[in-house]
Design an enzyme around this catalytic site. Structure first.
Site, PDB file in Angstrom:
ATOM      1  N   ASP A 103       1.068  -1.184   0.179  1.00 18.65           N
ATOM      2  CA  ASP A 103      -0.033  -0.083   0.061  1.00 18.65           C
ATOM      3  C   ASP A 103       1.198   1.523   0.006  1.00 18.65           C
ATOM      4  OD1 ASP A 103      -3.063   1.324   0.391  1.00 18.65           O
ATOM      5  OD2 ASP A 103      -1.904   1.469   1.863  1.00 18.65           O
ATOM      6  N   TYR A 209      -2.601  11.412   2.028  1.00 17.39           N
ATOM      7  CA  TYR A 209      -3.362  11.570   1.201  1.00 17.39           C
ATOM      8  C   TYR A 209      -3.463  12.957   1.269  1.00 17.39           C
ATOM      9  CZ  TYR A 209      -4.469   7.258   1.542  1.00 17.39           C
ATOM     10  OH  TYR A 209      -4.743   5.174   1.720  1.00 17.39           O
ATOM     11  N   HIS A 276      -7.256  -6.261  -0.619  1.00 17.04           N
ATOM     12  CA  HIS A 276      -5.843  -5.250  -1.089  1.00 17.04           C
ATOM     13  C   HIS A 276      -4.891  -5.879   0.690  1.00 17.04           C
ATOM     14  CE1 HIS A 276      -4.212  -1.229  -1.080  1.00 17.04           C
ATOM     15  NE2 HIS A 276      -4.043  -0.937   0.467  1.00 17.04           N
TER      16      HIS A 276
END
Length: 299
Positions: A103, A209, A276
């Site tokens: 990730d 982010y 994921h």
């Protein structure tokens, strides 16, 4: 000498990281980087197996769990996080190492390995898109653009500034359950909540982010196309293994398209029944792929 131990390591970058260590320091080192919204525990199933032949270093990255959480979005820019990686290696007197990332940890690993090929001997990526491929797909692939709208929400939400623990729990577990269709084992939930509840943790985690320059267009939005996604991109210099959980609903399998043109020494393992969080959804398959590839590609 495979017992897991944790220690706080102060870095030249000004942060202190909580670092899990396992294995004999005389063995070849491998550094494992976790992603959002986890910690070094992403790798809990792989560490014992890796530690039999490697010195394993798995930090809680800045902003996560027990590590430092500096204020300000600018402190979560990728170059500063990559600098932590090399400062950690320096603090442990490690020059050259294998690097693995999942990730967001994989995003940092892609960049760090490209920038410091003399230090990163081998690269392992798990469900983390190559930057050029990811940015291109966000413009060209409607499915990936739709799947990535959570990034826009993470950038814009103010939930992290509201001290509501139940809202925090609902928000973060919805990431696993609703968006990624991943079941978090009950015994892990208390650990997640304890880590996410550390002062400043949620803001720090979301700042990863907020700091990224990656352009995520809204559905139907027509934005100027970044020129760099269509031009030449530096080839990845290390032998590179990409492992992908093919049921990932956030980072779709289309993100492995074309990787063979960017990585001269490229290996790929698809885990068909993983999503994921492949390292703990299908731990045996991930560990087996890692060990087989590492054995075939001596550092």
């Amino acid at each position: 000498m495979t017992d897991l131990r944790t220690t706080m390591v102060s870095l030249a970058t000004g942060v202190t990281l909580n670092v899990a260590l396992a294995g004999n320091p005389a063995h070849p080192p491998i550094i494992l980087l976790h992603g959002f919204p986890e910690s070094h525990r992403t790798w809990r199933h792989q560490i014992p197996a890796l530690a039999r032949e490697h010195f394993v270093i798995a930090p809680d990255q800045r902003g996560y769990a027990c590590s430092s959480k500096p204020e300000g979005v600018e402190n979560y820019a990728a170059d500063k996080i990559a600098a932590d990686l090399f400062a950690l290696a320096d603090a442990l007197a490690i020059d050259r190492f294998t690097l693995a990332g999942h990730d967001w940890g994989g995003a940092i690993a892609w960049m760090a390995a490209l920038r410091e090929p003399k230090r990163v001997a081998r690269l392992v990526i798990i469900n983390a898109p190559h930057p050029q491929v990811f940015q291109r797909k966000l413009f060209d692939d409607p499915g990936q653009r739709r799947a990535s709208q959570y990034i826009r929400f993470f950038r814009e939400t103010d939930l992290d500034r509201v001290p509501d623990k139940s809202a925090l729990e609902q928000f973060l577990f919805s990431l696993f359950g609703e968006h990624l269709q991943v079941r978090v084992p009950p015994e892990e939930k208390a650990i997640y909540l304890e880590q996410w509840s550390q002062p400043g943790a949620l803001t720090a985690m979301l700042n990863w982010y907020r700091a990224t320059p990656m352009v995520v267009p809204a559905i139907g939005e027509d934005l100027p196309r970044p020129a760099w996604i269509d031009g030449p991109f530096p080839l990845q210099p290390q032998p590179t293994l990409v492992i992908w959980g093919m049921k990932d609903r956030g980072l779709l399998p289309c993100l492995v398209d074309g990787l063979e043109t960017l990585i001269p020494d490229y290996s790929f393992v698809a885990i068909r029944d993983a999503g994921h969080f492949a390292p703990w959804e299908r731990p045996h398959a991930v560990t087996e792929a890692l060990l087989d590839w590492l054995a075939a590609r001596p550092a």
